[in-house]
Scaffold this active site. Structure first.
Site, PDB file in Angstrom:
ATOM      1  N   SER A 150      53.686  46.434  40.304  1.00  0.00           N
ATOM      2  CA  SER A 150      53.163  47.504  41.136  1.00  0.00           C
ATOM      3  C   SER A 150      53.232  47.058  42.584  1.00  0.00           C
ATOM      4  O   SER A 150      53.303  45.855  42.880  1.00  0.00           O
ATOM      5  CB  SER A 150      51.708  47.785  40.741  1.00  0.00           C
ATOM      6  OG  SER A 150      51.048  48.573  41.707  1.00  0.00           O
ATOM      7  N   TYR A 163      42.276  44.698  38.777  1.00  0.00           N
ATOM      8  CA  TYR A 163      43.677  45.049  38.502  1.00  0.00           C
ATOM      9  C   TYR A 163      44.610  44.413  39.535  1.00  0.00           C
ATOM     10  O   TYR A 163      45.647  43.833  39.181  1.00  0.00           O
ATOM     11  CB  TYR A 163      43.814  46.563  38.506  1.00  0.00           C
ATOM     12  CG  TYR A 163      45.217  47.077  38.295  1.00  0.00           C
ATOM     13  CD1 TYR A 163      45.744  47.190  37.014  1.00  0.00           C
ATOM     14  CD2 TYR A 163      46.014  47.459  39.369  1.00  0.00           C
ATOM     15  CE1 TYR A 163      47.029  47.670  36.806  1.00  0.00           C
ATOM     16  CE2 TYR A 163      47.296  47.941  39.174  1.00  0.00           C
ATOM     17  CZ  TYR A 163      47.796  48.046  37.891  1.00  0.00           C
ATOM     18  OH  TYR A 163      49.082  48.517  37.702  1.00  0.00           O
ATOM     19  N   LYS A 167      47.669  41.728  38.908  1.00  0.00           N
ATOM     20  CA  LYS A 167      49.051  41.991  39.291  1.00  0.00           C
ATOM     21  C   LYS A 167      49.580  40.923  40.256  1.00  0.00           C
ATOM     22  O   LYS A 167      50.748  40.517  40.168  1.00  0.00           O
ATOM     23  CB  LYS A 167      49.176  43.378  39.922  1.00  0.00           C
ATOM     24  CG  LYS A 167      49.043  44.525  38.939  1.00  0.00           C
ATOM     25  CD  LYS A 167      50.164  44.520  37.909  1.00  0.00           C
ATOM     26  CE  LYS A 167      50.097  45.722  36.986  1.00  0.00           C
ATOM     27  NZ  LYS A 167      51.132  45.689  35.943  1.00  0.00           N
TER      28      LYS A 167
END
Length: 352
Positions: A150, A163, A167
């Protein structure tokens, strides 16, 4: 006319592909895309309703499906899942790490157990999946691991600290692994696909402690845009990374050039832009999938798309350029060569 990818450069005919987080969202769209190109697809996730529906879509797309119910945070279970795939299909050609979980809240409102769980699923799930894939790929000296990332792998945003942290960890882990594979001269490849905001059901699943419903920061893309990039990355594993969508490129460049400015911009806009206030008064919280799948045991199949179809883009010019940069480079070289020839002819004509 529907293009037949099975005979094209992105053909996956005869290949065995594993997709984690395949019960919904990007994983669901990716499984369909591989099946449409002739692959046998192993579908890994926790949710039984979503997995069953995904298997049906894979078969209708022309692929062979294998459903494996697994929690990606359980290393032994992931190893066993990979062995089930090999037992059924003989080998693994492509492994797509995509499964994740999240908590939508300020950092101080996330419990230690919740933060740990997000990290175990979203980061360690990729580590365990990669280890399981390499166990079967390295002896054959071939295969590709695709890490679905991402823009948030480079640029953290408010309300998604767990999150974003996971990542970022995947990014560092994958770079280290890639160097080791290159050092050993291995034929196994690893690549990463950095995605923009995508219209998936994750915004219904995420554990949300904010007053408004969670939503992606606009502009939003359909999961099929992500799936096309992932299939392309699997077919071109020598390239280290793919950036999908103009917003991803703009965010990563801005973060590299002026991260402090971006900090202040996100501090000012990041809370409101990630909440849908249109129906905030009626919002009672989503089912959450942190500790159990959102679609079971008496849930429903959420599919690949979220609730943002009315605004989500089904294509990305930047993604097309990224996937075709080789051809574009050749075209520019030819155009430059023709221009140089034409200029030479003009100079010659002038001398005469």
């Amino acid at each position: 006319m529907v293009r037949d990818f099975r005979r094209g450069p992105l053909s996956q005919h005869g290949k065995v592909v594993v997709v984690t987080g395949a019960s919904g969202g990007v994983g669901r769209a990716t499984a369909r895309a591989f099946a449409a190109r002739g692959a046998s697809v192993a579908l890994l996730a926790r949710g039984r309703e979503g997995l069953a529906a995904a298997a049906d879509e894979v078969q209708r797309a022309g692929g062979e499906a294998l459903v494996v119910t697994v929690d990606m945070a359980d290393a032994k279970a992931v190893d066993d899942a990979a062995q089930q795939v090999v037992d059924a299909f003989g080998h693994i050609d492509v492994w797509v790490n995509n499964a994740f979980a999240g908590v939508f809240a300020p950092f101080t409102e996330i419990t230690p157990d919740e933060f740990r769980r997000v990290t175990e699923v979203t980061y360690l799930g990729y580590v365990f999946g990669t280890r399981a894939a390499l166990h079967h790929m390295l002896p054959r000296d071939r295969g590709t691991v695709v890490q679905v990332g991402s823009a948030l792998a480079y640029r953290g945003v408010p309300l998604q600290s767990a999150y974003c942290g996971a990542k970022h960890a995947i990014q560092g882990f994958n770079e280290s692994l890639r160097c080791e594979l290159l050092h050993s001269g291995s034929g196994v490849r690893t690549t990463m696909v950095q995605l923009p905001a995508v219209n998936t059901p994750q915004f219904e699943w995420v554990l949300n402690r904010m007053p408004g419903r969670a939503r992606p920061v606009a502009p939003v893309f359909q999961p099929e845009v992500a799936a096309r990039a992932i299939v392309h990355a699997a077919s071109h594993g020598r390239r280290r990374e793919y950036w999908v969508g103009g917003p991803t490129v703009a965010t990563l460049i801005a973060n590299a050039v002026a991260p402090g400015v971006l900090d202040r911009y996100l501090a000012r806009t990041g809370f409101d832009s990630q909440q849908d206030q249109r129906d905030a008064g009626e919002y009672g919280g989503g089912p959450g999938n942190l500790w159990a799948p959102a679609d079971g045991p008496h849930g429903r199949d959420f599919g690949a798309h979220g609730r943002f179809d009315d605004e989500a883009a089904s294509g990305s010019p930047q993604d097309w350029v990224s996937r075709n940069r080789g051809r574009m480079g050749a075209g520019l070289a030819v155009a430059g060569g023709l221009g140089a020839v034409a200029a030479g002819l003009r100079r010659g004509a002038g001398r005469r």
